[in-house]
Design a protein around this motif. Structure first.
Motif, PDB file in Angstrom:
ATOM      1  N   GLY A  19      42.985  16.011  -9.507  1.00  0.00           N
ATOM      2  CA  GLY A  19      41.932  16.972  -9.202  1.00  0.00           C
ATOM      3  C   GLY A  19      40.746  16.298  -8.534  1.00  0.00           C
ATOM      4  N   SER A  20      40.436  15.088  -8.986  1.00  0.00           N
ATOM      5  CA  SER A  20      39.345  14.350  -8.360  1.00  0.00           C
ATOM      6  C   SER A  20      39.738  13.884  -6.964  1.00  0.00           C
ATOM      7  N   ALA A  21      40.968  13.417  -6.830  1.00  0.00           N
ATOM      8  CA  ALA A  21      41.384  12.844  -5.550  1.00  0.00           C
ATOM      9  C   ALA A  21      41.557  13.910  -4.476  1.00  0.00           C
ATOM     10  N   VAL A  22      42.260  14.969  -4.806  1.00  0.00           N
ATOM     11  CA  VAL A  22      42.517  15.995  -3.798  1.00  0.00           C
ATOM     12  C   VAL A  22      41.273  16.854  -3.619  1.00  0.00           C
ATOM     13  N   GLY A  23      40.724  16.820  -2.430  1.00  0.00           N
ATOM     14  CA  GLY A  23      39.503  17.585  -2.200  1.00  0.00           C
ATOM     15  C   GLY A  23      39.241  17.707  -0.710  1.00  0.00           C
ATOM     16  N   LEU A  24      37.974  17.852  -0.368  1.00  0.00           N
ATOM     17  CA  LEU A  24      37.617  17.978   1.041  1.00  0.00           C
ATOM     18  C   LEU A  24      38.061  16.753   1.834  1.00  0.00           C
ATOM     19  N   GLY A  25      38.178  15.624   1.141  1.00  0.00           N
ATOM     20  CA  GLY A  25      38.632  14.409   1.804  1.00  0.00           C
ATOM     21  C   GLY A  25      40.001  14.597   2.437  1.00  0.00           C
ATOM     22  N   ASN A  26      40.889  15.289   1.739  1.00  0.00           N
ATOM     23  CA  ASN A  26      42.226  15.494   2.280  1.00  0.00           C
ATOM     24  C   ASN A  26      42.267  16.650   3.267  1.00  0.00           C
ATOM     25  N   ILE A  27      41.636  17.747   2.891  1.00  0.00           N
ATOM     26  CA  ILE A  27      41.861  18.976   3.650  1.00  0.00           C
ATOM     27  C   ILE A  27      40.926  19.068   4.853  1.00  0.00           C
ATOM     28  N   TYR A 101      26.294  15.013   0.962  1.00  0.00           N
ATOM     29  CA  TYR A 101      26.814  15.775   2.112  1.00  0.00           C
ATOM     30  C   TYR A 101      28.120  16.483   1.820  1.00  0.00           C
ATOM     31  N   TYR A 102      28.827  15.991   0.802  1.00  0.00           N
ATOM     32  CA  TYR A 102      30.032  16.688   0.342  1.00  0.00           C
ATOM     33  C   TYR A 102      29.673  18.120  -0.027  1.00  0.00           C
ATOM     34  N   SER A 103      28.513  18.238  -0.672  1.00  0.00           N
ATOM     35  CA  SER A 103      28.050  19.546  -1.104  1.00  0.00           C
ATOM     36  C   SER A 103      27.720  20.457   0.080  1.00  0.00           C
ATOM     37  N   PHE A 232      39.982   5.149   0.655  1.00  0.00           N
ATOM     38  CA  PHE A 232      39.131   5.010  -0.539  1.00  0.00           C
ATOM     39  C   PHE A 232      38.508   6.347  -0.914  1.00  0.00           C
ATOM     40  N   PHE A 233      37.928   6.982   0.076  1.00  0.00           N
ATOM     41  CA  PHE A 233      37.259   8.264  -0.155  1.00  0.00           C
ATOM     42  C   PHE A 233      38.237   9.249  -0.784  1.00  0.00           C
ATOM     43  N   SER A 234      39.397   9.329  -0.152  1.00  0.00           N
ATOM     44  CA  SER A 234      40.359  10.331  -0.558  1.00  0.00           C
ATOM     45  C   SER A 234      40.939  10.035  -1.944  1.00  0.00           C
ATOM     46  N   LEU A 235      41.060   8.757  -2.263  1.00  0.00           N
ATOM     47  CA  LEU A 235      41.600   8.406  -3.584  1.00  0.00           C
ATOM     48  C   LEU A 235      40.499   8.315  -4.645  1.00  0.00           C
ATOM     49  N   SER A 236      39.276   8.687  -4.286  1.00  0.00           N
ATOM     50  CA  SER A 236      38.138   8.639  -5.210  1.00  0.00           C
ATOM     51  C   SER A 236      37.876   7.228  -5.718  1.00  0.00           C
ATOM     52  N   LEU A 237      38.032   6.241  -4.830  1.00  0.00           N
ATOM     53  CA  LEU A 237      37.795   4.859  -5.244  1.00  0.00           C
ATOM     54  C   LEU A 237      36.406   4.402  -4.830  1.00  0.00           C
ATOM     55  N   GLY A 238      35.930   3.379  -5.517  1.00  0.00           N
ATOM     56  CA  GLY A 238      34.633   2.802  -5.158  1.00  0.00           C
ATOM     57  C   GLY A 238      33.460   3.671  -5.571  1.00  0.00           C
ATOM     58  N   MET A 239      33.709   4.624  -6.472  1.00  0.00           N
ATOM     59  CA  MET A 239      32.608   5.478  -6.896  1.00  0.00           C
ATOM     60  C   MET A 239      32.561   5.661  -8.394  1.00  0.00           C
ATOM     61  N   GLY A 240      33.244   4.772  -9.089  1.00  0.00           N
ATOM     62  CA  GLY A 240      33.204   4.858 -10.536  1.00  0.00           C
ATOM     63  C   GLY A 240      34.014   6.004 -11.120  1.00  0.00           C
ATOM     64  N   ALA A 241      34.524   6.886 -10.272  1.00  0.00           N
ATOM     65  CA  ALA A 241      35.210   8.067 -10.800  1.00  0.00           C
ATOM     66  C   ALA A 241      36.476   7.690 -11.552  1.00  0.00           C
ATOM     67  N   MET A 242      37.271   6.813 -10.970  1.00  0.00           N
ATOM     68  CA  MET A 242      38.535   6.451 -11.612  1.00  0.00           C
ATOM     69  C   MET A 242      38.297   5.542 -12.831  1.00  0.00           C
ATOM     70  N   SER A 327      36.470  20.547  -7.930  1.00  0.00           N
ATOM     71  CA  SER A 327      37.024  19.618  -8.922  1.00  0.00           C
ATOM     72  C   SER A 327      36.749  18.171  -8.521  1.00  0.00           C
ATOM     73  N   SER A 328      36.601  17.923  -7.212  1.00  0.00           N
ATOM     74  CA  SER A 328      36.219  16.574  -6.782  1.00  0.00           C
ATOM     75  C   SER A 328      34.728  16.334  -6.995  1.00  0.00           C
ATOM     76  N   ALA A 329      33.929  17.335  -6.643  1.00  0.00           N
ATOM     77  CA  ALA A 329      32.481  17.181  -6.755  1.00  0.00           C
ATOM     78  C   ALA A 329      32.054  16.992  -8.208  1.00  0.00           C
ATOM     79  N   ILE A 330      32.716  17.722  -9.137  1.00  0.00           N
ATOM     80  CA  ILE A 330      32.310  17.516 -10.532  1.00  0.00           C
ATOM     81  C   ILE A 330      32.619  16.093 -10.976  1.00  0.00           C
ATOM     82  N   SER A 331      33.727  15.545 -10.490  1.00  0.00           N
ATOM     83  CA  SER A 331      34.036  14.187 -10.937  1.00  0.00           C
ATOM     84  C   SER A 331      33.003  13.202 -10.389  1.00  0.00           C
ATOM     85  N   LEU A 332      32.439  13.514  -9.237  1.00  0.00           N
ATOM     86  CA  LEU A 332      31.381  12.654  -8.695  1.00  0.00           C
ATOM     87  C   LEU A 332      30.106  12.750  -9.524  1.00  0.00           C
ATOM     88  N   LEU A 333      29.702  13.993  -9.819  1.00  0.00           N
ATOM     89  CA  LEU A 333      28.475  14.164 -10.603  1.00  0.00           C
ATOM     90  C   LEU A 333      28.673  13.655 -12.025  1.00  0.00           C
TER      91      LEU A 333
HETATM   92  N1  PHE Z   1      38.506  12.165  -3.390  1.00  0.00           N
HETATM   93  C1  PHE Z   1      37.721  13.333  -3.167  1.00  0.00           C
HETATM   94  C2  PHE Z   1      38.184  14.020  -1.919  1.00  0.00           C
HETATM   95  O1  PHE Z   1      39.107  13.598  -1.281  1.00  0.00           O
HETATM   96  C3  PHE Z   1      36.264  13.015  -3.060  1.00  0.00           C
HETATM   97  C4  PHE Z   1      35.770  12.166  -4.169  1.00  0.00           C
HETATM   98  C5  PHE Z   1      35.459  10.882  -3.930  1.00  0.00           C
HETATM   99  C6  PHE Z   1      35.696  12.635  -5.459  1.00  0.00           C
HETATM  100  C7  PHE Z   1      35.017  10.059  -4.958  1.00  0.00           C
HETATM  101  C8  PHE Z   1      35.279  11.826  -6.481  1.00  0.00           C
HETATM  102  C9  PHE Z   1      34.938  10.532  -6.236  1.00  0.00           C
HETATM  103  O2  PHE Z   1      37.659  15.020  -1.541  1.00  0.00           O
END
Ligand code: PHE
Length: 455
Positions: A19-27, A101-103, A232-242, A327-333
Motif C-alpha cells: 500500500g505504501s509502495a504502490v501510489g502516484l509513483g507508479n501510476i 508536492y505529492y499532496s 527508490f521513490f516507487s519502493l518507498s525507500l530512503g524515507m524511513g517508511a519501510m 495509502s502512500s501519503a499516510i505512510s509518509l506522514l
Molecule cells: N512509493 C510511493 C509511490 O510510489 C510514494 C512513497 C514514497 C510513499 C515514500 C511512502 C514513502 O507513490
C-alpha cells in the motif's frame, strides 16, 4: 494456531508495504518519467535499479526496522549508533519534502474525480489540466488532500484504510489491464509499444572525463539518476517508511520473500500503467516527453472522453488512484508523526495536524506553479533520495555489518551464504551504483544549474 497467526501478520505487513509502495509513483510518475527520459532505455535502467539496488536497500531498511522495533530515527540509537541518526533524520526530511508536492498531485486526482462526474474535461483535456494544475484551484485541492491525509493519520481509521488497500491493488490491476487491452486495439498505438518496450542499445552509454574532477556525458547521464531514484521513490525507500513498517514484523517472517513480493508487485503496477499511458500518448499524437507532469492526466482524460461509459470509468479509475495516493501519503506522514509521538510525547491528532499544516505550507509553491513542482521533484530525485539510500546502505552494510545478516536470516530458511552475498553486494556494487547516481545528480544540480529555483 501459531501458523495462522504468523500468516495473518505476514499478509498484513505485505499489504501495508505494498500500500505504501504502490501510489502516484507508479501510476503518475513512472509513465511520465519513462516517456520523458528515453522510453525503453529508462525502463531497462529502472528494472535493473529496482532489483539490483532497490531490493538490497529494502532489505537493509527491513533489517534496521525489525531489529530495533523503533521509528526511523530512534532505530539508529537503539542499535547503538547514535552518530548515524542523521540517516534517519535525512529520511524523515526527505519524506516531508516529497509529501509537500505529492499532496499537490493528490489534489489533481481529487479534481479529476469531480471532472469525471461532470464531464468537465471532456471538451478539452489539455486545457483542463492547465487550468486545474496551478493557481488557486490547485492550492485548494492540495489543502483538501492534506486534510484527508491528516484526518486518517490522526483519527486512526487504519481499519478502513487497510480494507481499502486490500481492494486497491486488485482494482488497479484490473482497471489498468482492461484499459491496456482497449489501448492495444487503437490505431496508432504501435509506435508507443516500441518506444516503451524496445530499448535502443546506443542509448545505454555513459562516458566520463577527468578534468580534474569527473564529468559525465552521454544519454545515461540523465536516465540513471531519474530511473534509479524512481525505483527508490516507487519502493518507498530512503524515507524511513519501510524502517517504520518493518519495526512491526515478527522474527518468524522471511524478509527476503516479503521484499521480493513488494518489488515485483510494485514494478508490475508501474509497467501496466506505462502500457496504458505511453501508447495513448502516441495515439493522441502527443510527443513523448512533451506531456510532462500532465501526461497521465491529459492522455487518460482524452481516452475517457472517447470511451463508452467514459464518465463511469473515469470516476472509478481516479477513485482507485486516490486510494493508492492516500495509502502512500499516510505512510509518509506516519513516519514523521510516529517519531514526534515517540520522542516528544506529543498527542497524535495534534501533531498530525501541525505537521500536515507545515507540509501544506511547503507545498504552496508547487501548487501555485508546476515549474516549482518540477523543481521540488528534481531536487528529491537528484539529491535527497540517493543520499538517503546511500546512508542506509552504508549503515547496514559497513557499520552494523554482520549482525544485520543474522537479523536478515531470522525467520528465513535461507543459508548463511545468501545473507553474506547480500551483505557484500550491499557493501560494494550496490553502494557504487548509488554513488554513481548521486554523482550524476550532483552534476545536474550544481554544474548544469538545475538547483536554481524557477523564480
Ligand atoms: N512509493 C510511493 C509511490 O510510489 C510514494 C512513497 C514514497 C510513499 C515514500 C511512502 C514513502 O507513490
Amino acid at each position: 494456531m501459531s501458523e495462522r497467526e504468523t500468516w495473518a501478520t505476514r499478509a498484513g505487513f505485505i499489504l501495508a508495504a505494498v500500500g505504501s509502495a504502490v501510489g502516484l509513483g507508479n501510476i503518475w510518475q513512472f509513465p511520465f518519467k519513462t516517456s520523458e527520459y528515453g522510453g525503453a532505455t529508462f525502463l531497462v535502467v529502472y528494472l535493473v535499479a529496482a532489483l539490483g539496488i532497490g531490493l538490497p536497500a529494502m532489505l537493509a531498511e527491513f533489517v534496521v526496522g525489525r531489529r530495533s522495533s523503533l521509528n526511523a530515527i530512534g532505530a539508529f540509537e537503539e542499535l547503538g549508533h547514535r552518530n548515524w541518526k542523521w540517516v534517519g533524520v535525512l529520511g524523515v526530511g526527505t519524506g516531508f519534502w516529497i509529501l509537500s508536492y505529492y499532496s499537490v498531485v493528490g489534489g489533481w486526482v481529487l479534481r479529476y474525480i469531480g471532472g469525471s462526474v461532470t464531464g468537465a474535461y471532456f471538451a478539452d483535456p489539455a486545457a483542463y489540466f492547465g487550468q486545474i494544475s496551478a493557481g488557486v484551484d490547485a492550492l485548494a485541492l492540495h489543502a483538501l488532500f492534506m486534510i484527508l491525509v491528516v484526518a486518517i493519520v490522526a483519527g486512526g481509521v487504519e481499519d478502513g484504510i487497510e480494507k481499502a488497500t486490500k481492494l486497491m491493488v486488485p482494482s488497479i490491476v484490473v482497471i489498468l489491464a482492461v484499459l491496456g487491452v482497449w489501448v492495444f486495439t487503437l490505431p496508432g498505438a504501435g509506435p508507443g509499444y516500441t518506444y516503451f518496450l524496445s530499448p535502443d542499445v546506443s542509448q545505454l552509454s555513459l562516458s566520463v572525463s577527468f578534468d580534474p574532477l569527473p564529468s559525465f556525458s552521454g544519454p545515461l547521464t540523465d536516465i540513471i539518476p531519474f530511473a534509479v531514484s524512481q525505483a527508490f521513490f516507487s519502493l518507498s525507500l530512503g524515507m524511513g517508511a519501510m524502517i517504520t513498517y518493518a519495526s512491526y514484523i515478527g522474527d518468524d517472517q522471511s524478509l527476503f520473500g516479503d521484499s521480493i513480493t513488494v518489488v515485483v508487485l510494485n514494478s508490475a503496477v508501474g509497467i501496466l500503467a506505462g502500457l496504458v499511458v505511453i501508447p495513448l500518448l502516441f495515439v493522441q499524437g502527443i510527443e513523448p516527453g512533451s506531456g510532462g507532469a500532465g501526461a497521465l492526466f491529459v492522455s487518460l482524460a482524452t481516452a475517457f472522453a472517447e470511451l463508452p461509459a467514459g464518465r463511469l470509468v473515469g470516476v472509478v479509475f481516479f477513485a482507485v488512484v486516490l486510494i493508492a495516493a492516500l495509502s502512500s501519503a499516510i505512510s509518509l506522514l506516519e513516519v514523521v508523526v510516529s517519531y514526534a509521538v515517540d520522542n516528544y510525547g506529543a498527542r497524535r491528532p495534534q501533531i498530525a495536524a501541525v505537521l500536515g499544516g507545515l507540509i501544506f505550507l511547503l507545498g504552496i509553491p508547487s501548487a501555485w506553479d508546476t515549474a516549482w513542482l518540477g523543481w521540488f521533484d528534481t531536487l528529491a530525485y537528484q539529491l535527497l533520495l540517493p543520499l538517503s539510500v546511500l546512508g542506509i546502505l552504508l549503515f547496514a552494510g559497513w557499520i552494523y555489518g554482520r549482525p544485520a545478516v543474522d537479523e536478515l536470516l531470522s525467520g528465513s530458511s535461507l543459508g548463511l551464504g545468501v545473507g553474506m552475498t547480500w551483505l557484500w553486494l550491499a557493501r560494494t556494487v550496490v553502494i557504487l551504483g548509488v554513488l554513481l547516481t548521486l554523482a550524476l545528480g550532483v552534476q545536474t544540480l550544481f554544474i548544469d544549474g538545475a538547483i536554481v529555483p524557477p523564480l
